[in-house]
Scaffold this motif. Structure first.
Motif, PDB file in Angstrom:
ATOM      1  N   LEU A 116       0.800  -1.227   0.000  1.00  8.19           N
ATOM      2  CA  LEU A 116       0.000   0.000   0.000  1.00  8.19           C
ATOM      3  C   LEU A 116       0.834   1.278   0.000  1.00  8.19           C
ATOM      4  O   LEU A 116       0.297   2.361  -0.187  1.00  8.19           O
ATOM      5  CB  LEU A 116      -0.937   0.004   1.213  1.00  8.19           C
ATOM      6  CG  LEU A 116      -1.931  -1.156   1.255  1.00  8.19           C
ATOM      7  CD1 LEU A 116      -2.671  -1.165   2.575  1.00  8.19           C
ATOM      8  CD2 LEU A 116      -2.895  -1.084   0.092  1.00  8.19           C
ATOM      9  N   LYS A 117       2.120   1.128   0.267  1.00  2.00           N
ATOM     10  CA  LYS A 117       3.035   2.280   0.262  1.00  2.00           C
ATOM     11  C   LYS A 117       2.663   3.315   1.326  1.00  2.00           C
ATOM     12  O   LYS A 117       2.693   4.517   1.085  1.00  2.00           O
ATOM     13  CB  LYS A 117       3.080   2.954  -1.120  1.00  2.00           C
ATOM     14  CG  LYS A 117       3.296   2.026  -2.290  1.00  2.00           C
ATOM     15  CD  LYS A 117       4.681   1.439  -2.296  1.00  2.00           C
ATOM     16  CE  LYS A 117       4.965   0.679  -3.588  1.00  2.00           C
ATOM     17  NZ  LYS A 117       4.859  -0.738  -3.489  1.00  2.00           N
ATOM     18  N   CYS A 118       2.264   2.825   2.489  1.00  4.95           N
ATOM     19  CA  CYS A 118       1.962   3.721   3.609  1.00  4.95           C
ATOM     20  C   CYS A 118       2.090   2.929   4.904  1.00  4.95           C
ATOM     21  O   CYS A 118       2.292   1.720   4.887  1.00  4.95           O
ATOM     22  CB  CYS A 118       0.556   4.310   3.472  1.00  4.95           C
ATOM     23  SG  CYS A 118      -0.781   3.104   3.600  1.00  4.95           S
ATOM     24  N   LYS A 119       1.979   3.616   6.028  1.00  2.00           N
ATOM     25  CA  LYS A 119       2.004   2.936   7.326  1.00  2.00           C
ATOM     26  C   LYS A 119       0.632   2.328   7.605  1.00  2.00           C
ATOM     27  O   LYS A 119      -0.389   2.939   7.312  1.00  2.00           O
ATOM     28  CB  LYS A 119       2.384   3.917   8.432  1.00  2.00           C
ATOM     29  CG  LYS A 119       3.839   4.362   8.363  1.00  2.00           C
ATOM     30  CD  LYS A 119       4.248   5.080   9.631  1.00  2.00           C
ATOM     31  CE  LYS A 119       5.701   5.519   9.564  1.00  2.00           C
ATOM     32  NZ  LYS A 119       6.638   4.414   9.426  1.00  2.00           N
ATOM     33  N   LEU A 170     -16.451  -0.675   6.711  1.00  3.38           N
ATOM     34  CA  LEU A 170     -16.194   0.686   6.265  1.00  3.38           C
ATOM     35  C   LEU A 170     -15.863   1.632   7.410  1.00  3.38           C
ATOM     36  O   LEU A 170     -16.516   1.607   8.449  1.00  3.38           O
ATOM     37  CB  LEU A 170     -17.413   1.234   5.525  1.00  3.38           C
ATOM     38  CG  LEU A 170     -17.759   0.559   4.206  1.00  3.38           C
ATOM     39  CD1 LEU A 170     -19.046   1.131   3.649  1.00  3.38           C
ATOM     40  CD2 LEU A 170     -16.638   0.726   3.204  1.00  3.38           C
ATOM     41  N   THR A 171     -14.888   2.449   7.210  1.00  3.53           N
ATOM     42  CA  THR A 171     -14.422   3.543   8.070  1.00  3.53           C
ATOM     43  C   THR A 171     -13.726   3.088   9.354  1.00  3.53           C
ATOM     44  O   THR A 171     -13.114   3.900  10.032  1.00  3.53           O
ATOM     45  CB  THR A 171     -15.549   4.534   8.457  1.00  3.53           C
ATOM     46  OG1 THR A 171     -16.416   3.942   9.423  1.00  3.53           O
ATOM     47  CG2 THR A 171     -16.332   4.993   7.237  1.00  3.53           C
ATOM     48  N   CYS A 172     -13.784   1.812   9.703  1.00  3.23           N
ATOM     49  CA  CYS A 172     -13.236   1.355  10.982  1.00  3.23           C
ATOM     50  C   CYS A 172     -11.718   1.190  10.944  1.00  3.23           C
ATOM     51  O   CYS A 172     -11.163   0.688   9.971  1.00  3.23           O
ATOM     52  CB  CYS A 172     -13.849   0.015  11.374  1.00  3.23           C
ATOM     53  SG  CYS A 172     -15.597   0.093  11.742  1.00  3.23           S
ATOM     54  N   THR A 173     -11.081   1.587  12.030  1.00  5.47           N
ATOM     55  CA  THR A 173      -9.668   1.287  12.235  1.00  5.47           C
ATOM     56  C   THR A 173      -9.588   0.052  13.132  1.00  5.47           C
ATOM     57  O   THR A 173     -10.620  -0.506  13.537  1.00  5.47           O
ATOM     58  CB  THR A 173      -8.943   2.459  12.929  1.00  5.47           C
ATOM     59  OG1 THR A 173      -9.393   2.530  14.285  1.00  5.47           O
ATOM     60  CG2 THR A 173      -9.186   3.768  12.213  1.00  5.47           C
ATOM     61  N   ASP A 219      -6.220  -2.791  10.700  1.00  6.03           N
ATOM     62  CA  ASP A 219      -6.908  -1.702  10.028  1.00  6.03           C
ATOM     63  C   ASP A 219      -7.008  -2.165   8.580  1.00  6.03           C
ATOM     64  O   ASP A 219      -5.997  -2.487   7.963  1.00  6.03           O
ATOM     65  CB  ASP A 219      -6.108  -0.407  10.140  1.00  6.03           C
ATOM     66  CG  ASP A 219      -6.849   0.790   9.556  1.00  6.03           C
ATOM     67  OD1 ASP A 219      -7.911   0.601   8.933  1.00  6.03           O
ATOM     68  OD2 ASP A 219      -6.354   1.917   9.714  1.00  6.03           O
ATOM     69  N   THR A 220      -8.201  -2.238   8.050  1.00  2.00           N
ATOM     70  CA  THR A 220      -8.400  -2.853   6.734  1.00  2.00           C
ATOM     71  C   THR A 220      -8.247  -1.892   5.568  1.00  2.00           C
ATOM     72  O   THR A 220      -8.422  -2.301   4.422  1.00  2.00           O
ATOM     73  CB  THR A 220      -9.796  -3.510   6.655  1.00  2.00           C
ATOM     74  OG1 THR A 220     -10.781  -2.529   6.977  1.00  2.00           O
ATOM     75  CG2 THR A 220      -9.885  -4.686   7.600  1.00  2.00           C
ATOM     76  N   SER A 221      -7.941  -0.632   5.820  1.00  2.00           N
ATOM     77  CA  SER A 221      -7.855   0.338   4.731  1.00  2.00           C
ATOM     78  C   SER A 221      -6.661   1.255   4.874  1.00  2.00           C
ATOM     79  O   SER A 221      -6.306   1.647   5.979  1.00  2.00           O
ATOM     80  CB  SER A 221      -9.115   1.213   4.693  1.00  2.00           C
ATOM     81  OG  SER A 221     -10.250   0.439   4.474  1.00  2.00           O
ATOM     82  N   PRO A 222      -6.070   1.639   3.743  1.00  2.00           N
ATOM     83  CA  PRO A 222      -5.009   2.652   3.804  1.00  2.00           C
ATOM     84  C   PRO A 222      -5.599   4.007   4.160  1.00  2.00           C
ATOM     85  O   PRO A 222      -6.759   4.277   3.854  1.00  2.00           O
ATOM     86  CB  PRO A 222      -4.439   2.656   2.384  1.00  2.00           C
ATOM     87  CG  PRO A 222      -5.543   2.142   1.530  1.00  2.00           C
ATOM     88  CD  PRO A 222      -6.343   1.202   2.379  1.00  2.00           C
ATOM     89  N   ASP A 237     -17.772   6.039   1.708  1.00  2.00           N
ATOM     90  CA  ASP A 237     -17.807   4.614   1.372  1.00  2.00           C
ATOM     91  C   ASP A 237     -16.883   4.205   0.228  1.00  2.00           C
ATOM     92  O   ASP A 237     -16.778   3.024  -0.084  1.00  2.00           O
ATOM     93  CB  ASP A 237     -19.240   4.164   1.080  1.00  2.00           C
ATOM     94  CG  ASP A 237     -19.928   4.963  -0.004  1.00  2.00           C
ATOM     95  OD1 ASP A 237     -19.378   5.976  -0.456  1.00  2.00           O
ATOM     96  OD2 ASP A 237     -21.031   4.560  -0.407  1.00  2.00           O
ATOM     97  N   PHE A 238     -16.200   5.160  -0.407  1.00  3.69           N
ATOM     98  CA  PHE A 238     -15.228   4.796  -1.428  1.00  3.69           C
ATOM     99  C   PHE A 238     -13.942   5.603  -1.307  1.00  3.69           C
ATOM    100  O   PHE A 238     -13.198   5.749  -2.255  1.00  3.69           O
ATOM    101  CB  PHE A 238     -15.811   4.981  -2.840  1.00  3.69           C
ATOM    102  CG  PHE A 238     -16.644   3.821  -3.279  1.00  3.69           C
ATOM    103  CD1 PHE A 238     -16.054   2.645  -3.693  1.00  3.69           C
ATOM    104  CD2 PHE A 238     -18.021   3.890  -3.227  1.00  3.69           C
ATOM    105  CE1 PHE A 238     -16.825   1.556  -4.072  1.00  3.69           C
ATOM    106  CE2 PHE A 238     -18.804   2.815  -3.615  1.00  3.69           C
ATOM    107  CZ  PHE A 238     -18.201   1.642  -4.039  1.00  3.69           C
ATOM    108  N   GLY A 239     -13.677   6.140  -0.117  1.00  7.29           N
ATOM    109  CA  GLY A 239     -12.473   6.937   0.077  1.00  7.29           C
ATOM    110  C   GLY A 239     -11.629   6.395   1.202  1.00  7.29           C
ATOM    111  O   GLY A 239     -11.548   5.192   1.416  1.00  7.29           O
ATOM    112  N   THR A 240     -11.009   7.298   1.941  1.00  5.61           N
ATOM    113  CA  THR A 240     -10.165   6.916   3.071  1.00  5.61           C
ATOM    114  C   THR A 240     -10.953   6.031   4.039  1.00  5.61           C
ATOM    115  O   THR A 240     -12.056   6.359   4.440  1.00  5.61           O
ATOM    116  CB  THR A 240      -9.677   8.182   3.806  1.00  5.61           C
ATOM    117  OG1 THR A 240      -8.895   8.955   2.897  1.00  5.61           O
ATOM    118  CG2 THR A 240      -8.836   7.825   5.011  1.00  5.61           C
ATOM    119  N   GLY A 241     -10.378   4.901   4.379  1.00  4.78           N
ATOM    120  CA  GLY A 241     -11.026   3.999   5.328  1.00  4.78           C
ATOM    121  C   GLY A 241     -12.176   3.193   4.770  1.00  4.78           C
ATOM    122  O   GLY A 241     -12.943   2.603   5.516  1.00  4.78           O
TER     123      GLY A 241
END
Length: 200
Positions: A26-29, A54-57, A82-85, A98-102
């Motif tokens: 993902l090229k991020c932390k 969605l949105t959860c860390t 955390d399931t999202s960059p 719903d289609f952006g960060t998180g």
């Protein structure tokens, strides 16, 4: 992969930890939480993975679901990534919840999104399943706003499981919604259900 310990807290006789690492994909932390039950100090333990929506860390699950007591009781390690960059500076990443960060849809951003979703969709997987006998437990809040908006389709999964003779216990829980209050209320049942097989 180098891990950095973010936090470590004594919890239910074990430890709730959070680690951070650099994701080459993902090229991020990215962060993940891991609960180590008391049994893990002396023995090997099975692992239960929780993938939030969605949105959860990783924090949502470890602070709201109440999984640690049941995990300690059954000697189960719980990993909750955390399931999202986040903060990757992708064009438009903060324009939609719903289609952006998180958003949690980044299974593999290099593939065609709909092809990827099919490969991980429970109904699609059940339709072609031919492995060992399964034992599926599903709880669904009857007052879940995503159910009433036809964004959740448990009937499709149940129908496919029925066709393929996959046993399913489906419990439609009156008065419950889509929140972690709902998840907290039934987490113990699900941890016990998985423990039957993880500890067999």
């Amino acid at each position: 992969m180098a891990l950095t310990l973010v936090s470590s807290n004594r919890c239910a006789g074990g430890f709730q930890k959070v680690f951070e690492h650099d994701s080459s994909e993902l090229k991020c932390k990215m962060k993940f939480a891991i609960y180590l039950p008391p049994k893990a100090e002396t023995d090997k333990c099975p692992v239960f993975y929780w993938l939030s929506g969605l949105t959860c860390t990783e924090q949502n699950f470890i602070t709201k679901a109440g999984s640690q007591l049941a995990a300690a009781e059954h000697g189960i390690i719980v990993v909750a990534p955390d399931t999202s960059p986040r903060g990757c500076n992708i064009e438009g990443e903060d324009e939609s919840w719903d289609f952006g960060t998180g958003a949690g849809f980044y299974v593999d951003a290099t593939e065609d999104p709909w092809k990827t979703i099919q490969a991980y969709d429970a109904t699609a997987l059940a339709s072609s399943y031919s492995g060992p006998q399964l034992d599926v437990l599903i709880d669904q809040g009857r007052d879940d706003q995503f159910l009433s908006a036809s964004q959740l389709l448990p009937d499709n999964l149940i129908a496919v499981c029925s066709e393929n003779k996959i046993p399913v216990v489906f419990r439609l829980q009156p008065g419950y919604d889509h929140s972690y209050f709902f998840i907290y209320s039934f987490m113990n049942d699900h941890m016990k259900h998985h423990a039957k097989y993880l500890n067999a």
